[in-house]
Design an enzyme around this catalytic site. Structure first.
Site, mmCIF file in Angstrom:
data_model
loop_
_atom_site.group_PDB
_atom_site.id
_atom_site.type_symbol
_atom_site.label_atom_id
_atom_site.label_comp_id
_atom_site.label_asym_id
_atom_site.label_seq_id
_atom_site.Cartn_x
_atom_site.Cartn_y
_atom_site.Cartn_z
ATOM 1 N N TYR A 23 37.377 12.382 -61.316
ATOM 2 C CA TYR A 23 36.262 11.556 -60.959
ATOM 3 C C TYR A 23 35.885 10.408 -61.573
ATOM 4 C CZ TYR A 23 34.472 15.753 -57.883
ATOM 5 O OH TYR A 23 34.521 16.827 -57.234
ATOM 6 N N ASP B 159 29.152 17.200 -53.718
ATOM 7 C CA ASP B 159 27.640 17.497 -53.310
ATOM 8 C C ASP B 159 27.252 16.502 -52.276
ATOM 9 O OD1 ASP B 159 27.507 19.645 -55.055
ATOM 10 O OD2 ASP B 159 27.058 18.439 -56.631
#
Length: 263
Positions: A128, A51
């Site tokens: 992540y 994002d």
């Protein structure tokens, strides 16, 4: 022929990974740089969409060409002297492409793969990490979340364990996400202390839109005592994203690694 491109980037200045109309994105910048260097149009397929504002130490694209890239550069004496496009030539290409790209994006390598290799669907998992720091530090302010409040690390670790025991993450997917299901296989979910920062590490076969930020934001509510562990579990079981907290900033989030079977 099919090529993979391994990249790294600082996402602060970009509206995300994937190309968007009237927006500055990682894909758009790399397609532009490839087009300038090879003097042809490129359309890239991405591995893991990040994002706006999210960083990546490793991410991938792939693209196809009807002929080896060397044949598109025959006007250059160096390239014309080569009978085949070898890996050392691809390394030189990456060097020149990096000179064209903005300073916050780097091509780490370009390499040939089989024609059926797919940088998205062949990935077996992704890792992540979300970084948090408690004391003012100008060297972390755009790469970690400054949170000057006490949090209970043991509670955070218990939340991470609860996450690892679940598979349906509907509650941690933002609205208007076009996916067939919300099932994710969590391989690792843990809180760590690294170099004075608090880090959430998570690895899964796939991630939903906004999922890591939703997990971190909601766990922090438990760590600060705003909600209980039981309430945290109830948020997962509710399958309602309205109950999760997606408010943590993007700049603390890094895509660390994309895992493939063969490399």
């Amino acid at each position: 022929m099919r090529y993979f491109i391994e990249i790294s980037y600082k996402g602060t200045a970009y509206s995300g990974f994937q190309a968007q109309r009237n927006a500055n994105t990682i894909q758009a910048e790399i397609e532009k740089a490839l087009g300038i260097f090879f003097k042809k149009d490129f359309h890239l397929t991405g591995s893991s969409r990040t994002d706006a504002g999210v960083h990546a130490l490793q991410n991938f694209f792939h693209f196809d060409t009807e002929q080896p890239l060397i044949e598109n550069k025959i006007s250059n004496e160096f390239w014309a002297s080569k009978a085949s496009f070898q890996q050392e030539d691809l390394e030189k290409a990456a060097y020149h492409i990096n000179a064209i790209l903005p300073r916050d994006i780097v091509v780490k390598r370009i390499f040939t793969v089989t024609d059926d290799a797919h940088c998205r669907f062949d990935a077996i998992s992704r890792e992540y990490r979300y970084f948090i720091y408690y004391n003012k530090n100008p060297f972390l302010e755009d790469r970690a979340y400054f949170l000057p409040y006490k949090t209970d690390l043991e509670i955070l670790k218990k939340c991470a364990g609860i996450i690892a025991a679940n598979r349906d993450f509907t509650s941690f997917s933002k609205k208007n996400t076009q996916v067939k299901n919300f099932i994710c296989e969590i391989k690792k979910s843990e809180w760590l202390i690294e170099n004075g920062t608090l880090v959430y590490r998570v690895e899964a076969n796939r991630f939903l839109r906004g999922m890591v930020k939703g997990l971190v934001g909601t766990m922090l509510k438990a760590g600060r005592g705003t909600i209980s562990l039981d309430e945290f579990e109830q948020i997962i079981e509710s399958r309602n994203c309205v109950k999760a907290d997606f408010s943590v900033p993007s700049y603390g989030l890094f895509l660390i690694k994309v895992f493939y079977k063969d490399f």
